[in-house]
Structure formats: structure tokens, C-alpha cells
Write an enzyme that holds these catalytic residues in place. Structure first.
Site, PDB file in Angstrom:
ATOM      1  N   CYS A 245      -6.104 -32.904  -8.369  1.00 36.68           N
ATOM      2  CA  CYS A 245      -5.973 -31.474  -8.028  1.00 36.68           C
ATOM      3  C   CYS A 245      -4.611 -31.180  -7.408  1.00 36.68           C
ATOM      4  CB  CYS A 245      -7.109 -30.990  -7.136  1.00 36.68           C
ATOM      5  SG  CYS A 245      -7.059 -31.559  -5.431  1.00 36.68           S
TER       6      CYS A 245
ATOM      7  N   CYS B 101      -5.229 -28.867  -2.833  1.00 36.02           N
ATOM      8  CA  CYS B 101      -6.166 -29.299  -1.800  1.00 36.02           C
ATOM      9  C   CYS B 101      -5.552 -29.074  -0.423  1.00 36.02           C
ATOM     10  CB  CYS B 101      -6.478 -30.780  -2.003  1.00 36.02           C
ATOM     11  SG  CYS B 101      -8.014 -31.264  -1.251  1.00 36.02           S
TER      12      CYS B 101
ATOM     13  N   CYS C  12     -11.731 -32.068  -7.784  1.00 38.82           N
ATOM     14  CA  CYS C  12     -10.883 -32.116  -8.974  1.00 38.82           C
ATOM     15  C   CYS C  12     -10.614 -30.676  -9.382  1.00 38.82           C
ATOM     16  CB  CYS C  12     -11.494 -32.963 -10.089  1.00 38.82           C
ATOM     17  SG  CYS C  12     -13.000 -32.354 -10.826  1.00 38.82           S
TER      18      CYS C  12
END
Length: 134
Positions: free
Chosen positions: A86, A90, A12
Site C-alpha cells: 500500500c 498507510c 493492502c
């Protein structure tokens, strides 16, 4: 990575609430049968104390955890990458299993608001663990 043991990375933004609760639940449910990591695209200074309190209510202690920065290596070393808000931060690697869990952010919330987030995470973790350990 431990050969033969599935590995899961929870990501996150701050690695202070959702991903830490998910990692805590998976460690609790799976023990050493699943390798568990968590990280954040912009890690906070410390874990959300309300997330710690919510987990403590269920007998799971995450106080020793600290927010960690997301690294390419952590993604490469994981079989399953579960993101929680996120976005594009990522890194993506072919051959990895990615899931995006849409969960409210517990940051700045009181315990009454964090409990349902925690319980949602717990249900998802129980299903994930059952699948990975089948």
C-alpha cells in the site's frame, strides 16, 4: 482493543486478496487470542473470488468478509500493522510495529498463481502468531 490481547492490522490496496487471506489465516491459527483487522487504501467492491477459492482449499472460509477502507483509528488501535504493497497510503504512528510484506498481487490471477501467494502468507502468519502468542 481488548486489553492484554495483541491486535494486528493487515493493509493492502484493495483489501480483496492478500490482506483478507492473511486475516483469515490469523483468525484460523489464533482464534480469539489475537484481535485481527484488515483494510485497504482503495478498497475493492468485493473480495477476490480466487482468494476465496484458495482459502477454501485449506478449509478456511473468508466469504463473509468485505473490503474495508483504511482508517486512522484502525491503525491507532493496532499493535502490529502489516502492509502489503500500500506504499505511503498507510498512516504512521510512533510506537507501532510496522512490517511490509512483499507479496505478489493476486488480482486478476488464476488459482495456480494464487496458491503460492497464499502459502507464502500462511508461513508468515504462522511465524507471526507463534511470536505474538509466545
Amino acid at each position: 482493543m481488548t486489553p492484554g490481547i495483541p491486535s494486528v492490522l493487515f493493509v493492502c490496496v484493495h483489501n480483496a486478496g492478500r490482506s483478507q487471506m492473511a486475516a483469515g489465516f490469523l483468525r484460523h491459527v489464533a482464534g480469539d487470542r489475537i484481535e485481527v483487522r484488515s483494510a485497504g487504501s482503495m478498497p475493492a467492491e468485493a473480495i477476490n473470488p480466487v482468494a476465496v477459492e484458495a482459502m477454501r482449499e485449506l478449509g478456511i472460509d473468508i466469504t463473509a468478509e468485505t473490503p474495508k477502507v483504511l482508517t486512522t483509528e484502525a491503525v491507532q488501535d493496532s499493535d502490529v500493522v502489516i502492509t502489503m504493497g500500500c506504499g505511503d497510503a498507510c498512516p504512521f504512528f510512533p510506537g507501532k510495529r510496522y512490517e511490509d510484506w512483499v507479496l505478489d498481487d493476486p488480482a486478476g490471477q488464476g488459482i495456480e498463481a494464487v496458491r503460492p501467494i497464499r502459502d507464502d502468507i500462511r508461513q508468515r502468519i504462522e511465524a507471526l502468531a507463534a511470536e505474538l502468542l509466545a
